[in-house]
Design an enzyme around this catalytic site. Structure first.
Site, mmCIF file in Angstrom:
data_model
loop_
_atom_site.group_PDB
_atom_site.id
_atom_site.type_symbol
_atom_site.label_atom_id
_atom_site.label_comp_id
_atom_site.label_asym_id
_atom_site.label_seq_id
_atom_site.Cartn_x
_atom_site.Cartn_y
_atom_site.Cartn_z
ATOM 1 N N MET A 30 -11.005 -5.646 104.289
ATOM 2 C CA MET A 30 -9.753 -6.305 104.684
ATOM 3 C C MET A 30 -9.035 -5.467 105.745
ATOM 4 S SD MET A 30 -8.380 -8.285 101.360
ATOM 5 C CE MET A 30 -7.670 -6.896 100.530
ATOM 6 N N HIS A 37 -14.219 3.113 103.702
ATOM 7 C CA HIS A 37 -14.910 2.005 104.368
ATOM 8 C C HIS A 37 -16.028 2.551 105.266
ATOM 9 C CE1 HIS A 37 -10.723 0.170 103.943
ATOM 10 N NE2 HIS A 37 -11.467 -0.696 103.304
ATOM 11 N N LYS A 149 -14.775 1.958 93.916
ATOM 12 C CA LYS A 149 -13.307 1.910 93.790
ATOM 13 C C LYS A 149 -12.873 0.595 93.137
ATOM 14 C CE LYS A 149 -8.951 2.473 95.404
ATOM 15 N NZ LYS A 149 -8.643 1.223 96.056
ATOM 16 N N MET A 184 -9.027 7.016 98.328
ATOM 17 C CA MET A 184 -8.580 6.422 99.593
ATOM 18 C C MET A 184 -8.394 4.924 99.399
ATOM 19 S SD MET A 184 -10.356 8.394 102.651
ATOM 20 C CE MET A 184 -10.255 10.171 102.743
#
Ligand code: AMP
Length: 282
Positions: A30, A37, A149, A184
């Site tokens: 997103m 990421h 996560k 994160m």
């Protein structure tokens, strides 16, 4: 790096790669990208010829419009990060491209979605299932990369792949953390410095809980103590659950399972954060 805002040109690009027998890795995101990421991009690059990331803030997975409005948007920086990471293509459509019409389909993941994220974010996993199915259909990757996560989300996507017969290998990559231990997250951008420092207590509390489990302290006691510790540090618990990490089912007693996960959601400065820790007892 090729940037696609529309499905048609992306499909043309992929058709060309597939006709040359290139393997495709997909990383749905997103945006508001961080090292977590980029670690997924890196894993995809190691295993595939072509890596495609997507940046799309999926409205159907937000049950709270304030959360959707406040979701960080850092498009230009994201593109620079993806370029630097060696990503081959990015798909960043507008909502109208993905949802030309308001979808009527909803997805029910049964007992996998009744607790934790499913309980506190009604409709969230239906929206996740919908967007991930769309991206799988559009890109048709060989492999798709997700983060531990979002552990419950990973189980949902595993189920999606089985139930809808997607011929896609799934990867679940470890959680990338700040040096403070804070997982994160794009949402961390909304925290002040002191909020970040408070939020780092989430991971510390998970490690304390792990120690207590290894000392065979009752989970109910661990939960009470963790809630008290976090509250004192400006972190307000939404849920803290002990989960059988083979089935993603909540349990109360850790003696019955050898692979556990501690899953947590909490608010710091009104920002909702999640984290988890997998514990092997063998
Ligand atoms: P999001 O943009 O938050 O939807 O996340 C996109 C993907 O990145 C999901 O599969 C997440 O689980 C994964 N992800 C988010 N944060 C981290 C992290 N700290 N470490 C590893 N993967 C992550």
């Amino acid at each position: 790096m090729d940037i696609f805002k529309e499905i048609g040109p992306l499909k043309e690009f992929l058709k060309d790669k597939k006709s040359k027998n290139k393997t495709i890795g997909l990383i749905p995101t997103m945006g508001a990208l961080h090292e977590g990421h980029l670690a997924l991009v890196n894993s995809s690059k190691m295993e595939n010829d072509v890596t495609v990331s997507t940046i799309f803030i999926n409205p159907t997975q937000f049950n709270n419009s304030v959360d959707l409005d406040k979701y960080p948007r850092t498009f230009d920086a994201d593109i620079e990060k993806l370029k630097a990471s060696g990503c081959d293509a990015v798909f960043c459509p507008k909502a109208e491209e993905v949802y030309p019409d308001k979808p009527v389909l909803s997805l029910d993941f049964g007992s996998l979605a009744t607790d934790m994220e499913g309980k506190f974010r009604p409709g969230h996993f239906s929206g996740v299932g919908l967007i991930v199915s769309k991206l799988f259909n559009i890109v048709n990757p060989d492999r798709a990369y997700f983060g531990q996560k979002d552990l419950q989300q990973f189980f949902i996507i595993q189920r999606l792949v089985i139930d809808l017969s997607f011929d896609i290998e799934l990867r679940c990559e470890p959680i990338v953390r700040e040096s403070s231990g804070l997982a994160m997250s794009s949402r961390n951008m909304r925290l002040s410095q002191s909020g970040k420092s408070d939020a780092s207590m989430i991971y510390k509390s998970l490690r304390r809980a792990e120690d207590a489990i290894r000392r065979e302290v009752k989970f109910a006691e661990i939960k009470k103590e963790l809630s008290r510790f976090l509250d004192q540090n400006g972190v307000h618990l939404e849920y803290f659950e002990l989960v059988d990490a083979e089935r993603m089912a909540i349990i109360n007693d850790y003696s019955s399972s050898s692979k556990l996960a501690l899953c947590i959601a909490a608010f710091v400065e009104e920002v909702r954060l999640i984290d988890n820790l997998i514990i092997s007892l063998d």
